[in-house]
Every structure is written in C-alpha cells, then in structure tokens.
Motif scaffolding. Structure first.
Motif, short mmCIF file in Angstrom:
data_model
loop_
_atom_site.label_atom_id
_atom_site.label_comp_id
_atom_site.label_asym_id
_atom_site.label_seq_id
_atom_site.Cartn_x
_atom_site.Cartn_y
_atom_site.Cartn_z
N GLN A 35 4.92 -2.08 -7.23
CA GLN A 35 3.48 -2.23 -7.45
C GLN A 35 3.25 -3.50 -8.25
OE1 GLN A 35 1.13 1.06 -9.44
NE2 GLN A 35 0.83 -0.56 -10.96
N ASN A 36 2.35 -4.33 -7.76
CA ASN A 36 2.00 -5.55 -8.47
C ASN A 36 0.49 -5.59 -8.63
OD1 ASN A 36 2.10 -8.03 -9.67
ND2 ASN A 36 3.01 -9.11 -7.93
N MET A 37 0.02 -6.25 -9.68
CA MET A 37 -1.41 -6.48 -9.86
C MET A 37 -1.62 -7.98 -10.01
SD MET A 37 -4.15 -5.13 -12.72
CE MET A 37 -4.29 -3.49 -12.01
N MET A 69 8.35 -6.18 0.56
CA MET A 69 8.82 -6.64 -0.74
C MET A 69 7.85 -6.30 -1.86
SD MET A 69 10.39 -10.31 0.39
CE MET A 69 11.78 -10.40 1.54
N ASN A 70 6.62 -5.98 -1.50
CA ASN A 70 5.60 -5.58 -2.49
C ASN A 70 4.64 -4.61 -1.81
OD1 ASN A 70 2.79 -7.30 -4.09
ND2 ASN A 70 3.77 -5.39 -4.65
N PRO A 71 5.07 -3.36 -1.62
CA PRO A 71 4.30 -2.43 -0.80
C PRO A 71 2.95 -2.03 -1.38
CG PRO A 71 6.15 -1.32 -1.83
CD PRO A 71 6.34 -2.77 -2.07
N VAL A 72 2.76 -2.13 -2.70
CA VAL A 72 1.45 -1.83 -3.29
C VAL A 72 1.02 -3.03 -4.13
CG1 VAL A 72 0.13 -0.31 -4.81
CG2 VAL A 72 1.91 0.65 -3.34
N LEU A 73 -0.08 -3.64 -3.72
CA LEU A 73 -0.65 -4.79 -4.42
C LEU A 73 -2.07 -4.44 -4.84
CD1 LEU A 73 -0.66 -7.79 -5.30
CD2 LEU A 73 -1.40 -8.37 -2.97
N LEU A 74 -2.33 -4.54 -6.13
CA LEU A 74 -3.67 -4.29 -6.67
C LEU A 74 -4.34 -5.63 -6.94
CD1 LEU A 74 -2.77 -1.49 -9.26
CD2 LEU A 74 -3.41 -1.23 -6.85
N VAL A 85 -3.98 -2.73 -1.80
CA VAL A 85 -3.33 -3.21 -0.58
C VAL A 85 -2.00 -2.49 -0.44
CG1 VAL A 85 -2.42 -5.22 0.64
CG2 VAL A 85 -4.47 -5.45 -0.80
N VAL A 86 -1.79 -1.81 0.69
CA VAL A 86 -0.56 -1.05 0.92
C VAL A 86 0.17 -1.62 2.13
CG1 VAL A 86 0.40 1.22 1.44
CG2 VAL A 86 -1.57 1.03 -0.10
N GLN A 87 1.41 -2.00 1.91
CA GLN A 87 2.23 -2.63 2.95
C GLN A 87 1.45 -3.72 3.68
OE1 GLN A 87 3.81 0.75 5.16
NE2 GLN A 87 5.58 0.90 3.79
N GLY A 88 0.78 -4.54 2.86
CA GLY A 88 0.15 -5.76 3.37
C GLY A 88 -1.28 -5.67 3.80
N ARG A 89 -1.83 -4.44 3.90
CA ARG A 89 -3.19 -4.28 4.41
C ARG A 89 -4.05 -3.51 3.42
NH1 ARG A 89 -4.35 -7.87 8.32
NH2 ARG A 89 -2.56 -8.12 9.73
N VAL A 90 -5.35 -3.83 3.43
CA VAL A 90 -6.27 -3.15 2.52
C VAL A 90 -6.29 -1.66 2.84
CG1 VAL A 90 -8.65 -2.95 1.75
CG2 VAL A 90 -7.68 -5.22 2.21
N SER A 105 0.38 9.63 -3.85
CA SER A 105 0.30 9.52 -2.38
C SER A 105 0.87 8.19 -1.89
CB SER A 105 -1.15 9.66 -1.92
OG SER A 105 -1.93 8.55 -2.33
N LEU A 106 1.04 7.23 -2.80
CA LEU A 106 1.58 5.93 -2.41
C LEU A 106 3.09 5.85 -2.53
CD1 LEU A 106 -1.06 3.59 -4.12
CD2 LEU A 106 -1.03 4.42 -1.76
N LEU A 107 3.70 6.78 -3.26
CA LEU A 107 5.14 6.74 -3.44
C LEU A 107 5.92 6.77 -2.13
CD1 LEU A 107 7.54 6.61 -5.37
CD2 LEU A 107 7.44 9.11 -5.55
N PRO A 108 5.51 7.58 -1.12
CA PRO A 108 6.25 7.54 0.15
C PRO A 108 6.26 6.15 0.80
CG PRO A 108 4.92 9.52 0.04
CD PRO A 108 4.52 8.67 -1.12
N PHE A 109 5.16 5.41 0.70
CA PHE A 109 5.13 4.04 1.24
C PHE A 109 6.11 3.15 0.48
CE2 PHE A 109 0.85 5.68 2.21
CZ PHE A 109 0.77 5.42 3.57
N VAL A 110 6.13 3.30 -0.84
CA VAL A 110 7.03 2.51 -1.68
C VAL A 110 8.48 2.78 -1.33
CG1 VAL A 110 7.83 2.22 -4.05
CG2 VAL A 110 5.38 2.26 -3.57
#
Length: 481
Positions: A35-37, A69-74, A85-90, A105-110
């Motif tokens: 997760q990045n912000m 490489m950054n599946p969750v971007l805030l 943004v999850v796996q590159g998309r809003v 709910s985002l942990l499975p994507f990560v």
C-alpha cells in the motif's frame, strides 16, 4: 520487508539501492509495496498506475514496472479522503475512516500480486508504509505487520538518525508492537548518518541489546539521492539548489494536491536556470521568465487554492509583461476558460472559470487515460517521450494549435495565438534531453551537457555500491524465506 519507524526514513531509496545491488549479483529481483499513498504516480506497460517510488525500484531491478508492484495506491484528494487504486485501476473513493474498514477486503488483491511477483523472482524486496509502530491502525493492516504476518515475510526495521531520536524510535517500536509482530523483526538499519560512523557504534550496540535484533547496517547520508525521481513533495523541495541570481527564473506554485511533480526533477538539475518552488505565502517573483503549473489530483480544488494565494493575479500580470506560461495536465486545464466536474470525479460536483490564458474548456469525465507516449513538439519537431495520466476532455479554438504530435498521429495540447502560453497532457517532458534543451533555449539559458537517463542509471549504480559497503547484504539474503 523493510519497514520504518516513521514516514520518510528512506525505505524507498534503500529498496531501490538493494534492488540494483542484488541485480548486479545476478539475482532476479522484484520490488513490492502493498500500500502506498502518493499523488506522484507512474504509468505501467500493463495499463495501470503505481507509486513513482515503485517505478524507480523496478528500474533499479532492470524490469518493467507492473501494477502488481504496488497493488493498493491511495491518491489523496482532500485532507480526509483519497482515491483508492487497486492493481492499477480506480477502485473507489473513501474517507480515511471508510478506508480503514475497506482494508481487509483489499488483502486478497495484495497477496495475489505478491504471489505473482514471487513466482517471477529469486527475491522480492517489500517496502512498508508509514510507521510500523502505529498500533492504532494495526487492525486490518495491509501495509506493515499485517502484510508481513499474512505473507510470512521477515522484517528489517529502518530508523533515520538524521531526524534525531533514532534509538528511542527503534527501541520504542519494539516496546509498543505486539509480541507476535516483534517476532517478525529480525534486524535493523540506521539510515542517513552524517559524519564519523564510529561515533554511533555504541548506539548500534545499545539498540541491538535492548531489542534483540541484529544490527544490519549504519548507512551514511547519500547526497546524490537528489538526482533520483522524488515521490514526496518534501523530497522535491529538499533537492532544489539555492537561488541562482542572474539566471532565467522558472517559478512553480506548489498547490495542495500537486501530482507527478517529478516532472520538475530534470529542471532542478540544470545549472543554467533559477528554479523556484513557491510555498503558500510566497508571491511569484516579477523577474520570472517562465511559470509552470504542474499536475493536480484535484484540479478545481487546486485552482481555488491558487486564487486564494493570489497566484492567479501574479500569473496574469506575468503574462501581460510578456512572460511565458506552461501548464502540465491539471495545470493545462487551469489555463483554460472553464473547468467542469459534473459527476464529482475529483471532489464535489461543480465548475469554475479558469485563468483564461488559453481558449479551451475542460470537462472532467470519461475514462482515465494511462499510457506511455512519444512524439515531437510542434512546430519545431523536437522529440520527446513521456506518459499521459489524466481524466477529462479539453476542447476549444486554441487546440487548433496543438503542442505535440504523438507517434500514433494524435495531437495533444494547445498554444495561445502569441505562442507564449502552452498546455499539454504529457508528463515527463523535461526528462528528454532535446526537449528540455529546447525549453531552456527559449528562456535564453544554455542547456548543460547532460544525459538525464544516464545520470539516473549511474546514480542507482552508485547507490548500490554505497549499500554494499554499509549494509550486510549477505545477512539480509540469509534472512529471506
């Protein structure tokens, strides 16, 4: 996994340097940040966006950046809310408290993204976010110990001695985190030491004694970090040289939601200009030659902030005196006559008049454009390569004088009839040596004999050598699962 005692302790730089060091040892390396912000993002070849730091780390690992490489971007849009943004998309827009309940709910994507990278590599270097000691955010965590536990990744804790209190930061983290989390931490690195390293030998030993963690490195301050793309606005400010009186002045108002500000890094390294980043309360200087309005994550909100500071008055006065103005992405939209956000894409629905320096209007609607682009500027045919990352449609009479012709035949941007005001959706404009030299020539400033891309590569190699000298890389590899 490198976690920190706080934000901006140098985790991103350490991961980049270690990635290059391990690649030079012959390993296949992938960077990963659960997760990045950041509003400073990069476009990936697989059609998404990730934090700029992970794109730099991918470059250090000599692989193409990937959304995994950054599946969750805030991407913050206000003081309390952000685009998720999850796996590159809003994926959603959420306030801070709403996001806390969303994280599980985002942990499975990560974990899915991490698994994919692990299959491709000999080693994955994971970067945490913020502080590992924020136990108030531990429930549902996906950025630090929550991820480390879920993925069974050993942790190295990084502290920053330059900001002071590093012993308390590291030992304090050991004391506040749960025992199960503390057991994941196998060693520590003290970063950004200035002066005689031997003066902190006792400090390293005391931290090891009080925590039970292995001392893995005391890393001297790496001054050339300013040559690498910045992810945080404060990093950008730290990289700017002191004023250079007598040289053409380029002024950049720093708006609250500034994005993709690494567009300015190549200018900061040019000795022939006086680059000034203006904080709130600082007027645009009368002697300025070029005003650059950079990208924005919330264009209407930043336009309102620009007016509150009186920078709109300064820009219009600068233009009346014959000065030049360049708008990049959101800055381009601000230069028009009107911006409308009828669907509330970037905040509350609304519209506002722009600065009126370009006869164009923008409607914030439609799909977000995320792609690498290349082509040449018009009419001088100077090449460039960069990327687009924007939402919105811009139209109007001044688009009949586009600024760029892209390789696929599309035209981009707009130019005022007198040629002194230019807007474009292209980011990365100044990274191309020829394009940057053309802009400097318009200002009457000589371009230094520089190769920007080669400088970044050389700096990554130097960073890798720096870490090989001061970090026990063999011990890090021995810790890896």
């Amino acid at each position: 996994m490198l976690q920190g005692t706080g934000s901006s302790v140098g985790k991103s730089l350490l991961v980049a340097g270690l990635a290059r060091a391990l690649v030079l040892r012959g390993l296949r390396v992938r960077p990963f940040k659960p997760q990045n912000m950041s509003n400073n993002a990069a476009v990936t070849p697989d059609g998404g966006e990730i934090g700029r730091a992970q794109a730099l780390q991918a470059r250090a690992a000599r692989v193409a950046p990937s959304v995994h490489m950054n599946p969750v971007l805030l991407k913050p849009q206000s003081e309390i809310g952000a685009q998720v943004v999850v796996q590159g998309r809003v994926h959603a827009t959420a306030r801070a408290r709403e996001y806390q309940s969303m994280k599980p709910s985002l942990l499975p994507f990560v974990l899915q993204s991490f698994s994919k990278l692990r299959e491709e590599a000999d080693i994955v270097l994971v970067e945490g976010a913020g502080s590992a000691s924020e136990i108030n955010l531990r429930a549902g965590d996906i950025a630090n110990m929550g991820f480390a536990r879920a993925a069974d990744v050993p942790v190295v804790l990084v502290g920053d001695i330059d900001r002071g209190g590093v012993i308390a930061s590291l030992v304090g983290t050991r004391n506040v985190v749960a025992e199960e989390d503390a057991a994941m931490i196998r060693g520590f690195i003290v970063n950004r030491m200035r002066g005689d390293l031997s003066l902190f030998a006792d400090g390293m030993a005391e931290i090891a004694r009080r925590t039970g963690w292995a001392p893995l490195g005391l890393v001297p301050f790496f001054d050339d970090a300013r040559r690498l793309p910045a992810e945080d606005a404060q990093d950008l400010l730290d990289s700017i040289p002191p004023p250079r009186p007598g040289r053409p002045c380029v002024a950049v108002p720093l708006l609250p939601r500034i994005s993709n500000f690494d567009d300015l890094d190549p200018l900061a390294a040019e000795p022939g200009i006086d680059l000034r980043l203006l904080r709130p309360g600082q007027p645009i200087p009368a002697e300025v030659a070029l005003v650059v309005l950079p990208g924005s994550k919330a264009t209407l909100a930043d336009l309102a902030a620009l007016r509150r500071e009186g920078w709109d008055i300064d820009i219009l006065a600068h233009h009346r005196r014959g000065g030049a103005v360049l708008g990049l992405c959101g800055g381009y939209q601000m230069l028009g006559t009107r911006i409308a956000d009828p669907e509330g894409v970037e905040g509350p629905p609304g519209e506002a008049p722009g600065l009126g320096l370009l006869d164009v209007e923008t409607v914030l609607a439609g799909e977000k454009r995320l792609e690498a682009v290349q082509g040449a500027s018009l009419p001088d045919a100077v090449p460039f390569a960069g990327y687009e990352m924007h939402i919105g449609r811009t139209s109007g009479p001044d688009t009949a004088r586009p600024f760029l012709r892209l390789a696929d035949g599309r035209l981009d941007g707009a130019t005022s009839p007198d040629g002194r005001v230019v807007g474009t959706y292209a980011h990365g404009l100044f990274e191309h040596d020829a394009q940057r030299a053309a802009w400097l020539a318009r200002l009457g400033a000589p371009a230094a004999p520089r190769n920007h891309e080669a400088e970044v590569e050389a700096t990554l190699d130097a960073l890798a050598a720096h870490l090989e000298r001061h970090v026990d890389v063999d011990a890090l590899l021995a810790l890896a699962r």
